[in-house]
Structures are given as structure tokens and as C-alpha cells.
Design an enzyme around this catalytic site. Structure first.
Site, PDB file in Angstrom:
ATOM      1  N   LYS A   1       7.547 -12.856   1.631  1.00 10.26           N
ATOM      2  CA  LYS A   1       7.258 -13.480   0.338  1.00 10.26           C
ATOM      3  C   LYS A   1       8.486 -13.394  -0.570  1.00 10.26           C
ATOM      4  CE  LYS A   1       2.588 -11.706   0.809  1.00 10.26           C
ATOM      5  NZ  LYS A   1       1.754 -10.526   0.503  1.00 10.26           N
TER       6      LYS A   1
ATOM      7  N   THR B   1       4.631  -8.504   5.691  1.00  7.42           N
ATOM      8  CA  THR B   1       4.631  -9.901   5.242  1.00  7.42           C
ATOM      9  C   THR B   1       5.111  -9.970   3.801  1.00  7.42           C
ATOM     10  OG1 THR B   1       2.291  -9.640   4.713  1.00  7.42           O
ATOM     11  CG2 THR B   1       2.831 -10.763   6.781  1.00  7.42           C
TER      12      THR B   1
ATOM     13  N   LYS C   1       5.773   4.042   4.755  1.00  8.83           N
ATOM     14  CA  LYS C   1       6.471   3.015   3.978  1.00  8.83           C
ATOM     15  C   LYS C   1       7.537   3.626   3.061  1.00  8.83           C
ATOM     16  CE  LYS C   1       2.509  -0.196   4.031  1.00  8.83           C
ATOM     17  NZ  LYS C   1       3.015  -1.533   4.394  1.00  8.83           N
TER      18      LYS C   1
ATOM     19  N   ARG D   1       0.837  -1.196   0.000  1.00  7.59           N
ATOM     20  CA  ARG D   1       0.000   0.000   0.000  1.00  7.59           C
ATOM     21  C   ARG D   1       0.876   1.253   0.000  1.00  7.59           C
ATOM     22  NH1 ARG D   1      -5.719  -0.690   0.567  1.00  7.59           N
ATOM     23  NH2 ARG D   1      -5.684   1.581   0.689  1.00  7.59           N
TER      24      ARG D   1
HETATM   25  C1  LIG Z   1       1.498  -9.434   1.140  1.00  6.32           C
HETATM   26  C2  LIG Z   1       0.651  -8.374   0.592  1.00  6.32           C
HETATM   27  C3  LIG Z   1       0.595  -7.122   1.194  1.00  6.32           C
HETATM   28  C4  LIG Z   1       1.427  -6.759   2.412  1.00  6.32           C
HETATM   29  O1  LIG Z   1       2.648  -6.200   1.966  1.00  6.32           O
HETATM   30  P1  LIG Z   1       3.601  -5.392   2.961  1.00  6.32           P
HETATM   31  O2  LIG Z   1       4.821  -5.155   2.143  1.00  6.32           O
HETATM   32  O3  LIG Z   1       3.869  -6.291   4.121  1.00  6.32           O
HETATM   33  O4  LIG Z   1       2.890  -4.149   3.324  1.00  6.32           O
HETATM   34  C5  LIG Z   1      -0.197  -6.152   0.633  1.00  6.32           C
HETATM   35  N1  LIG Z   1      -0.928  -6.405  -0.472  1.00  6.32           N
HETATM   36  C6  LIG Z   1      -0.893  -7.603  -1.085  1.00  6.32           C
HETATM   37  C7  LIG Z   1      -1.701  -7.801  -2.320  1.00  6.32           C
HETATM   38  C8  LIG Z   1      -0.113  -8.628  -0.585  1.00  6.32           C
HETATM   39  O5  LIG Z   1      -0.101  -9.812  -1.196  1.00  6.32           O
END
Ligand SMILES: *Cc1c(COP(=O)(O)O)cnc(C)c1O
Length: 846
Positions: free
Chosen positions: A680, A676, A574, A569
Site C-alpha cells: 500500500k 500487504t 514485526k 498489528r
Molecule cells: C493492510 C492492513 C494490514 C496488514 O498490514 P501488514 O503491514 O502487512 O501487517 C493490517 N491492518 C490493516 C487495517 C490494513 O489495512
């Protein structure tokens, strides 16, 4: 010679490790597929579209789920073990088809069946709409948790809202974000099962009184909650849990007054007002907006879910209807609150136990606290829910009364412990003064829960020393940490099948349910042949993503450049603007020096801005304008390219994550609770450039500092800087490159047609810079130089990638859920009797 999409797919078919599909299964799938195409969709091969084929396959797959679904229900009922309820206003599920096929183990068969029918399964998969019932990390976490709980065989239910419209679709026009409604249900939802027979009433408004049945809340307006169940298949264990989402439905009696006045048509028209409760997901991430309709959503979820939970408790094996007892309720029930959004569960459960079940206050309160647990997701003050008392008084008068009583008794306890400490009582009160009274929902959750947890080590520590310090002093034993995780099924096995099979070839397939086993890859970090395979896999993923950008957006990128990605976001904390400052700095370097010395990069940034968040929307415009200048400068060539990825969502994350070389996790220390996205990327062999914030800290701990590109201030340094007084201008004056970049933003270098367009960004950076971008700039740029130098050496780079993959095991949501289970819910998943494997999917008890 570049590979085409077709080459890559042909290759993937060959290297799949899951073996050859048995022909009888393939024939079975083909038959069912044909049956659904004709009898469910009423189409034939002459007029069927790719979407029809998707639906035919989805129904075929769902049929395979149903037997397991019923057997899981029967099994859990028989076991009568503790049920886990995860209450969340958001479940960011994404697509279900591939995930379902993978988890129940029929993907090879489906692949083969579609191949034999001359269909392209990837094209069918791409026809599925994302279930976008979430904003970002918090909603995606809930989805990963459901997958892990099912995979661990736990009797767990996700409770949420079935929004007619999920997170908006982002369109970029002339560099600006526009929002379009997400009509995800337009073609129907093949996965959900409506359960109109289990509809439940939810009450609003009214007043406190006493009716003939002794009810304390009277004269309410009633709206019905209609449940829709979605199957949640565990991986390879025949378990299918459910996610139950509620949809608002007007009762027949809605607007009875207008009916009685004879305005039949008006009364029917007005029914949509009641049904608006579940119309749309609020698109704010980490920003609280106190709208009445949102409060209605929160109560709607809580009320319907608690009725359902209590009904299930009463239907349990040992429940004695003669002597209705709730003493065992906490032994049979755990309720996890995903942030404060379902905080009304605390007063609502009190209300039910007091008013409907006739328990005493003390009995009821003990049950509530023993049952509920609360997860905090942010320290940002603007995200904390504070509902005006005036609104609560109108909408939920009895709940407000209960909250006041909870507060009264709680403040008595505070007084007992700290006699005469008036200021402490003011700070800890659930009712806050100032600009009209409001209820602090986090305080309500802490007081009403037996455990409060943060979502990464550093975040959980900060909770205890900052926003919840007083509460930590009162209830130190309640505070815990549960570092977030992601499901390795969706985020490796499913989204990156080539890497998954490369890994499985070396260490077997057990990592899929025991991610710590990735450590067995570590010795391969010095094996050149393996590293070359790893490089090849990454290169194919990049190639494939480049094809996707070319086909969908007509954007061409250089697949041999470093893919430098920041997707999340758009939010000031961020620091997407810090990334922009780096891009501008690289551009200026290329213009000034020999571009042949430059390590080529494709910087990709994606994410949605909340529709009312001005700075975030202006940031998107700036990124696009920078892209315009950089991408059209002939001096730059293919050394540097900037791409804004439109409409970032779960299905796009699944494409970009496997193709990323460098993961940008650059929030100001102390602002990102966990993250999160960072996990990934690590799991898919990207290297992280990041701050000591959220789960980055633990990722670096796991992989070793030499395999993580660290920059920026620590939390302590941020605190000290704020104490001595932060003057961003100082860094502007000290650093010529920074000054040049900021001046370009201010002097319309990126907005020649619209003078002054980015003035607010300039002013923000120079005169407030709340997230200290200018302070961290030089350290970030220096770190990025080291990143580029390493990228010149592909084998060393690949070796670091492999060490990251090998060290990512901790960040499986299976580990996170195990910790919740043993340390919060008091259940031992290893002791849960799993469903026996069944050969006959139709072997169902009657
Ligand atoms: C994992 C995920 C997020 C979270 O991302 P952050 O970098 O931890 O803020 C946000 N949007 C989507 C579509 C995701 O898959």
C-alpha cells in the site's frame, strides 16, 4: 502558508479528471436521496443528522447496485461456468460507500448532488462504520481478492461469518490499550440483504450411530445459519458479486427439553447460547487459541457454506436429478481455504459425499482433493492450528472418525514410499501425540488439497524447506507460490484521489485495471516539473492528515517533517521495539548534538495488540511513554515527534498511507509471510526501509536495489546465527548507543513514576531476543542515517518515490487473482464472458 482542509477539498473538486457529472444523473440522485431521507429514514431536513444523510446516500447508491446485482446473477447462471468459493473466517472490508460509488462509476454525480444539497460528502463518508470483520493482513487480503474477482468478472463468492462484533475498538488511556466492543451494526447495515428464506441447519455434538435414514451422525444439536448477502461491485464492468456471511439463529426446537419441562421462559432465554456462535471475532492475529467456541465458528462457516455450494451445483444447468452425479463437481467448483481456519471443509465435504450422497470413499476423496486448495499464511509455530482430539470427539465425532480414516490411508501411502521410516510417519501424521492428542489442521489441508500455496516467493520456498518439507517430498507438484497483492481501486484511486488524477493526467486511466502500466511513469523520474507536482500532492496529503490529528486527537505535528510510519498489528516478530530503539537513539543524538543538523521526523506507530498478548500491550505502553518524554522535551522542539495512532483499522490506513514518506517494514527475515501494508505504501509513493522478508524481497526486485533502503540479516544469516548460538548481550556490550537506549528503558527513564515498568522488555531483549533486534540494530541505524540524508534533497527523494510507484504494478491483487485462476482454479478469466454494459439499470429479466 499552510493549506486548510477546505482549501484542499476545493482544489480536489477542481482537478478531478472524471469530468462533469451529467445534470440528469445528478437530479436523479438528488431525488432518490430525498426519497430515502423521507421514506426510508423518516427524517426531514430539520431533524436529520450527518448519519441520516449518510444512510440516505448509502441507500441511494445501493439502489444503483441492485440492477447490476440481479443481472450478474442471471448472467452467471446462464454461463454455467466454474464457481470460485473463497472461504475465510475474516473479511476486513472497511467502509463501502466510497468504494461502491467509485466502482460503479457514480462518484462524480454523487459528489455534485451532495454539493448542490449543501452537504459535505466527506463528512457523510466519515459517518460509516468500518466493517471490521478481520484482524489484519489475512482478512484484508480476502477483501482485496473479492474486489479483484468482481473486477475480473469471475463468478466468485466470499463465504464468511457475520460477527455481531468485529475487531475491538482500541482506546488508549494513560498509554495503555483498552478494548471496547465494536458495535458496528448498532445503526443498521445499509449494504446487507438478509435471506431468511435460505436458512440452513448446522449440527453439533451427537454421536456416531445409524438412524432410520442411514445417517451415521445422530443425536445432534442443530443451530440455523442465516445468510446475509453484501454486494461486491467490480470496477467499471457492471458486475456485482456477493459476499455471503452467516449468522447463527436458534431453531424453534432449541432446548426442547426445557420447553417440555414447562420452563418456557428459561427455554427462550437460552436461545442466546446457540446464537453466541457468531457473536464476536476472535481478536488474535497469528496466534492460535484453542477455544471451543472458535472451533464451532469454523465448523459453522464450513457446514453452511458447503450446503450452499452443493445446492448451487445441483441447481446448475446440466445437473441430472435422475442420475445425481458428482463427477463434474470439481469442474464446476473451486474452494479456496484462507489459511487452515476453514480446514474442516475437507472432512465435511467427505462426510456429505459419503453419508448423504452415497459415494464410495475413493470417489469422494478424489472429488475433495480436486476441489480444495489451501493457502498458508504463516510459518510461526504459535499460529498453527492444533485442535485437541478430545474437543473434536465431543463436538464433531463423525468428522474425527473421517479424519482418522484419512490419516490411516495417508500414512499407508507414506509407508509405501518410505518403508519403515517410522519417524517420518510420526512427523507427517494428522494426529499429533504429546500433552493429549491433537489434529494438525495444516497437515489435514495439505493432504486434502490439490494445491498448497504460500503468499510470497521467499515464504513459499521456506514452506518447502521447513515446516512442510516432508510433505513437499511426498507431493512436490502440489506446492506453489502466489505473491499477495492489494486492490488499486481502494488503495490508490479511492484513498489518494489527487495522486490518482496526477497519474491519470500523464498516462491515462487504464492503470486502474492494469497496474503494470504504472511503468509508463518511469521516464518522469527525471522530469523536475513532474516531481514538483508529486511533492506537492504528498505535501497536501500530509497537511490533510495533520489536520485530522489536530481535529480528532488534539495532536499537532510538523507537516514538513518526514512522516515515518509503522502501522500493523503489534507483534514481537514485526519488531515495533526495534523502531523504539531507533527513536530513543535519535532523541539521544538530538540531546547531545546540534539539533539544527537533524532532519526532522514525525514517527507514527499504530496497531492493535491481541487482548491477551502481554508483551504487545507493554510495547504500546512503551511507545506512549517514549512519546511523552520526547514530545515534552523543549530541546527537541519540532525536530522529533512520536505519535501512537489509536485504533488503527482500514479507514485509518486509507488516511495515513497517502501521507507517508517512509514505510517501516522491519520484521526479522523469515517471519513475515508476505505483508500487504508494504505494498500500500509503495503504491502511494512512500519509500521503504525494510528487511529481506516476505514481499519486501520482490518489491526491491521490482524497483531496483538503489531505490529501497535495505538492512538486517538474510534468512540464511538468521539460521546460521541461531545454529552458532545467539547471544544478544554481545551486541549490547559492543554498541554504546544501543547500550544507552536499552539502559534507559531499564532504568525507568521512560517510566519515572512507575519503577520497573519495562523490566520485562529489558529482560526479553537482553536474555532471549527471539527476533534478533539487537543483532539488526546497528545495520538499521546506519540505514536510517542514509534515509535522513536523502530526505535533505526533496527532488532526489521524490524521484525515488516515483520509481517506487512506477514499479508497484506487480502488487495488484488483479495479478494475484489471475494467477490463482489459471494455476489453481483452472479457469481463464480472460475467456470469461463479461456482462454486457447496460444503459438501463432496471433492464432485468423476469
Ligand atoms: C493492510 C492492513 C494490514 C496488514 O498490514 P501488514 O503491514 O502487512 O501487517 C493490517 N491492518 C490493516 C487495517 C490494513 O489495512
Amino acid at each position: 502558508m499552510a493549506l486548510t482542509i477546505e482549501d484542499i477539498r476545493a482544489k480536489q473538486r477542481k482537478i478531478s479528471i472524471s469530468g462533469i457529472a451529467p445534470p440528469e444523473c445528478v437530479n436523479n440522485i438528488k431525488n432518490n436521496f430525498n426519497k430515502h431521507l423521507h421514506f426510508t429514514l423518516v427524517k426531514d431536513r430539520q431533524n436529520a443528522t450527518a448519519r441520516d444523510y449518510f444512510f440516505a446516500l448509502a441507500h441511494t447508491v445501493k439502489d444503483q447496485v441492485c440492477g447490476r446485482w440481479i443481472r450478474t446473477y442471471q448472467h452467471h447462471h446462464r454461463m454455467d461456468s466454474k464457481n470460485i468459493y473463497y472461504l475465510s473466517l475474516e473479511f476486513y472490508m472497511g467502509r463501502a460507500l466510497t468504494n461502491t460509488m467509485v466502482n460503479i462509476g457514480i462518484s462524480k454525480e454523487c459528489d455534485e448532488a451532495m454539493y448542490q444539497l449543501g452537504l459535505d460528502i466527506e463528512e457523510l463518508e466519515s459517518m460509516e462504520e468500518d466493517a471490521g470483520l478481520g484482524n489484519g493482513g489475512l482478512g484484508r487480503l480476502a477483501a482485496c481478492f473479492l474486489d479483484s474477482m468482481a473486477t475480473l468478472g469471475m463468478p466468485a463468492y466470499g463465504y464468511g461469518i457475520r460477527y455481531d462484533y468485529g475487531i475491538f475498538e482500541q482506546k488508549i488511556e494513560h498509554g495503555w490499550q483498552f478494548e471496547e466492543p465494536d458495535e458496528w451494526l448498532r445503526f443498521g447495515n445499509p449494504w446487507e440483504q438478509a435471506r431468511p428464506e435460505y436458512v440452513l441447519p448446522v449440527n453439533f455434538y451427537g454421536r456416531i450411530g445409524q438412524d432410520e435414514n442411514g445417517k451415521k451422525w445422530v443425536g445432534c444439536q442443530t443451530v440455523y445459519a442465516l445468510p446475509y448477502d453484501t454486494p461486491i461491485p467490480g470496477y467499471g464492468n457492471n458486475t456485482v458479486n456477493i459476499m455471503r456471511l452467516w449468522s447463527a439463529k436458534a431453531p424453534k426446537s432449541f432446548n426442547l427439553q426445557v420447553f417440555n419441562d414447562g420452563s418456557y421462559l428459561q427455554a427462550v432465554y437460552d436461545r442466546y447460547l446457540a446464537e453466541n456462535i457468531t457473536r464476536v471475532l476472535y481478536p488474535n492475529d497469528s496466534i492460535f487459541e484453542g477455544r471451543e467456541l472458535r472451533l464451532k465458528q469454523e465448523y459453522f462457516l464450513v457446514s453452511a457454506s458447503l450446503q450452499d455450494i452443493i445446492r448451487r451445483y445441483k441447481g446448475g444447468k446440466n445437473f441430472d436429478y435422475e442420475r445425481v452425479s458428482f463427477v463434474a463437481f470439481p469442474e464446476k467448483t473451486a474452494i479456496q481455504l484462507n489459511d487452515t481456519h476453514p480446514a474442516l471443509a475437507v472432512p465435511e465435504l467427505m462426510r456429505i459425499l459419503l453419508d448423504d450422497e452415497g459415494l464410495t470413499w475413493e470417489e469422494a476423496w478424489q472429488i475433495v482433493v480436486d476441489t480444495c486448495a489451501y493457502t498458508n499464511h504463516t510459518l510461526l509455530p504459535e499460529a498453527l492450528e492444533r485442535w485437541p482430539v478430545s474437543l473434536m470427539q465431543q463436538l464433531l465425532p463423525r468428522h474425527l472418525q473421517i479424519i482418522y480414516l484419512i490419516n490411516h490411508l495417508f500414512l499407508e501411502k507414506v509407508e509405501e514410499k518410505w518403508p519403515g521410516d517410522v519417524d517420518r510417519k510420526r512427523r507427517m501424521s494428522l494426529v499429533e501425540e504429546g500433552g493429549g492428542k491433537s489434529i494438525n489442521m495444516a497437515h489435514l489441508c495439505i493432504v486434502g488439497s490439490h494445491v498448497v500455496n504460500g503468499v510470497a516467493k521467499i515464504h513459499s520456498e521456506l514452506l518447502k524447506t521447513s515446516i512442510f518439507k516432508d510433505f513437499y517430498e511426498m507431493y512436490p507438484e502440489r506446492f506453489q507460490n502466489k505473491t499477495n497483492g492489494i486492490t488499486p481501486r481502494r488503495w490508490l484511486l479511492m484513498c489518494n484521489p489527487t495522486l490518482a488524477s496526477l497519474i491519470s493526467q500523464r498516462i491515462g486511466e487504464e492503470w486502474i485495471t492494469n497496474l503494470d502500466l504504472l511503468r509508463n511513469l518511469e521516464p518522469l523520474a527525471s522530469e523536475k516539473a513532474f516531481l514538483r507536482r508529486l511533492i506537492q500532492v504528498k505535501q497536501e496529503n500530509k497537511q490533510k492528515f495533520a489536520c485530522y490529528l489536530e481535529n480528532e486527537f488534539n495532536i499537532s505535528i510538523n507537516p514538513s517533517s518526514m512522516f515515518d510510519v509503522q502501522v500493523k498489528r503489534i507483534h514481537e516478530y514485526k519488531r515495533q521495539l526495534l523502531n523504539c530503539l531507533h527513536i530513543i537513539t535519535m532523541y539521544n543524538q538530538i540531546k547531545k548534538h546540534n539539533p539544527n543538523d537533524f532532519v526532522p521526523r514525525t514517527v507514527m506507530i499504530g496497531g492493535k495488540a491481541a487482548p491477551g498478548y502481554y508483551m504487545a500491550k507493554l510495547t504500546i505502553k512503551l511507545i506512549n511513554n517514549i512519546a511523552d518524554v520526547v514530545n515534552h522535551d523543549p530541546d527537541v522542539g519540532d525536530k522529533l515527534k512520536v505519535v501512537f495512532l489509536e485504533n488503527y483499522r482500514v479507514s485509518l490506513a486509507e488516511k495515513i498511507v497517502p501521507a507517508t514518506d517512509l514505510s517501516e517494514q522491519i520484521s526479522l527475515a523469515g517471519t513475515e509471510a508476505s505483508g500487504t501494508g508494504n505494498m500500500k505504501f509503495m503504491l502511494n509513493g512512500a519509500i521503504t526501509i525494510g528487511t529481506l522478508d516476505g514481499a519486501n524481497v520482490e518489491m526491491r526486485e521490482e524497483v531496483g536495489e538503489e531505490n529501497f533502503f535495505l538492512f538486517g540479516m538474510t534468512v540464511e544469516e538468521v539460521e546460521n546465527l541461531r545454529k552458532e548460538g545467539y547471544y544478544p548481550r554481545k551486541y549490547y556490550e559492543e554498541n554504546a548507543d544501543l547500550r544507552e537506549a536499552i539502559d534507559q528503558i531499564n532504568s525507568d527513564f521512560f517510566s519515572p513514576e512507575e519503577p520497573g515498568l519495562f523490566r520485562d522488555i529489558f529482560n526479553n531483549l537482553m536474555f532471549s531476543d527471539h527476533y534478533c533486534l539487537l543483532k539488526d540494530y546497528s545495520s538499521y541505524i546506519e540505514c536510517q542515517h542514509r534515509v535522513s540524508e536523502l530526505y535533505r534533497n526533496p527532488l532526489e527523494w521524490a524521484s525515488m518515490c516515483l520509481r517506487n510507484i512506477a514499479a508497484s504494478g506487480k502488487f495488484s491483487s488483479d495479478r494475484t487473482i489471475m494467477e490463482y485462476a489459471t494455476e489453481i482454479w483452472g479457469v481463464d478469466p480472460s475467456g470469461i464472458k463479461l456482462l454486457a454494459p447496460h444503459e438501463e439499470s432496471n433492464n432485468i429479466e423476469d
